[in-house]
Design a protein around this motif. Sequence first.
Motif, mmCIF file in Angstrom:
data_model
loop_
_atom_site.group_PDB
_atom_site.id
_atom_site.type_symbol
_atom_site.label_atom_id
_atom_site.label_comp_id
_atom_site.label_asym_id
_atom_site.label_seq_id
_atom_site.Cartn_x
_atom_site.Cartn_y
_atom_site.Cartn_z
ATOM 1 N N CYS A 1 0.673 0.547 -8.798
ATOM 2 C CA CYS A 1 0.288 -0.672 -8.084
ATOM 3 C C CYS A 1 0.943 -1.909 -8.689
ATOM 4 C CB CYS A 1 -1.233 -0.811 -8.026
ATOM 5 S SG CYS A 1 -2.071 -1.115 -9.586
ATOM 6 N N ALA A 2 1.248 -1.871 -9.991
ATOM 7 C CA ALA A 2 1.961 -2.996 -10.605
ATOM 8 C C ALA A 2 3.365 -3.109 -10.025
ATOM 9 C CB ALA A 2 2.029 -2.809 -12.121
ATOM 10 N N PHE A 3 4.035 -1.978 -9.880
ATOM 11 C CA PHE A 3 5.380 -1.974 -9.300
ATOM 12 C C PHE A 3 5.338 -2.453 -7.850
ATOM 13 C CE2 PHE A 3 8.561 0.422 -6.788
ATOM 14 C CZ PHE A 3 9.719 -0.144 -7.313
ATOM 15 N N ALA A 4 4.352 -1.971 -7.093
ATOM 16 C CA ALA A 4 4.238 -2.363 -5.689
ATOM 17 C C ALA A 4 3.951 -3.849 -5.554
ATOM 18 C CB ALA A 4 3.135 -1.552 -5.017
ATOM 19 N N ALA B 1 0.827 -1.203 0.000
ATOM 20 C CA ALA B 1 0.000 0.000 0.000
ATOM 21 C C ALA B 1 0.863 1.255 0.000
ATOM 22 C CB ALA B 1 -0.928 -0.006 1.216
ATOM 23 N N ALA B 2 1.880 1.263 0.829
ATOM 24 C CA ALA B 2 2.756 2.433 0.925
ATOM 25 C C ALA B 2 3.513 2.678 -0.370
ATOM 26 C CB ALA B 2 3.735 2.259 2.082
ATOM 27 N N VAL B 3 4.065 1.625 -0.958
ATOM 28 C CA VAL B 3 4.817 1.760 -2.207
ATOM 29 C C VAL B 3 3.899 2.261 -3.324
ATOM 30 C CG1 VAL B 3 6.037 0.483 -4.016
ATOM 31 C CG2 VAL B 3 6.564 0.046 -1.622
ATOM 32 N N THR B 4 2.672 1.772 -3.340
ATOM 33 C CA THR B 4 1.724 2.229 -4.356
ATOM 34 C C THR B 4 1.463 3.719 -4.245
ATOM 35 O OG1 THR B 4 0.620 0.069 -4.411
ATOM 36 C CG2 THR B 4 -0.608 1.937 -5.284
ATOM 37 N N GLY C 1 -2.009 2.657 -12.287
ATOM 38 C CA GLY C 1 -1.704 1.365 -12.904
ATOM 39 C C GLY C 1 -0.268 0.919 -12.698
ATOM 40 N N PRO C 2 0.697 1.680 -13.221
ATOM 41 C CA PRO C 2 2.093 1.278 -13.021
ATOM 42 C C PRO C 2 2.519 1.322 -11.555
ATOM 43 C CG PRO C 2 1.957 3.417 -14.131
ATOM 44 C CD PRO C 2 0.593 2.826 -14.134
ATOM 45 N N ALA D 1 4.691 5.700 -5.195
ATOM 46 C CA ALA D 1 4.943 5.646 -6.636
ATOM 47 C C ALA D 1 3.932 6.494 -7.407
ATOM 48 C CB ALA D 1 4.904 4.202 -7.120
ATOM 49 N N THR D 2 2.678 6.477 -6.974
ATOM 50 C CA THR D 2 1.657 7.293 -7.627
ATOM 51 C C THR D 2 1.989 8.775 -7.502
ATOM 52 O OG1 THR D 2 -0.067 5.646 -7.161
ATOM 53 C CG2 THR D 2 -0.792 7.886 -7.665
ATOM 54 N N ALA D 3 2.388 9.185 -6.304
ATOM 55 C CA ALA D 3 2.737 10.592 -6.076
ATOM 56 C C ALA D 3 3.944 10.999 -6.910
ATOM 57 C CB ALA D 3 3.025 10.812 -4.593
#
Length: 251
Positions: A59-62, A20-23, A56-57, A26-28
């Motif tokens: 949450c995919a990365f996370a 959740a944190a990485v998502t 999209g990218p 990364a979004t920010a």
Amino acid sequence: MSRTRGTSRGRRISSLGLAAAVTRVATAALRAEPPGGRERWARTNYAGRSVELYAGPACAFAAATGTARVRPAAGFAVLAAGVCGAYDDVAGAGDPRRGFRAHLTALREGEVTSGAVKLLGISSAGLVAGALLKERAVDKVLAGVVIAGTAHLVNLVDVRPGRAAAAVVALGAPGLLRAGPGAELAAAAVGAALAVLPDDLGELAMMGDTGAHALGAALGTAVVAGNGRAGLVVHAAALVAAAVHGEARGA
């Protein structure tokens, strides 16, 4: 026994929280400096509203990062599914064709569509990951079907805001109650989905094929890690039936 359960619970919570944190981070980061400009990351949803594709990218990365911590082969499958989805998001943005039949028909006629690349790429990645996650030949094939099939299923329900993310949460939540690597893999998928769900429901963002396929593949690896042959057969049969039903509805 209680210490083992506590350790397993802690790993699940850690996996969910990290995803959740990485998502969110990364979004920010993508929103602050969008590669190629903001126009490239804008889409119009079913209601005619402008939404962003950063989720999209992110949450995919996370999900890829979170699953790779548990099983490297799972991380590979998630990353490959996300990359194939991203290719279709970009190259297939203006292609009205939908479903396996349309893209396979085009392939037989000599046209390699982005949908065909996605289909073959995710299927191949699922089989490779399945071969690495299971020992016996039959289980390897079943695992590949489950991983690729779950990736397709989540993308199939991604027709309205929040549906794909909510489906990942709903399908992954029961897996969190179990112990073992399957629960940790499910936690990574659920954590990433929970992070994007508010913006997705609010029609501010959408996961696109990138996120839907990646999170679906993550769920698939959780199923594979948490089930023996009998469970894999049941899941594979259900996923094939869902794919056939979805194809028939789209025809």
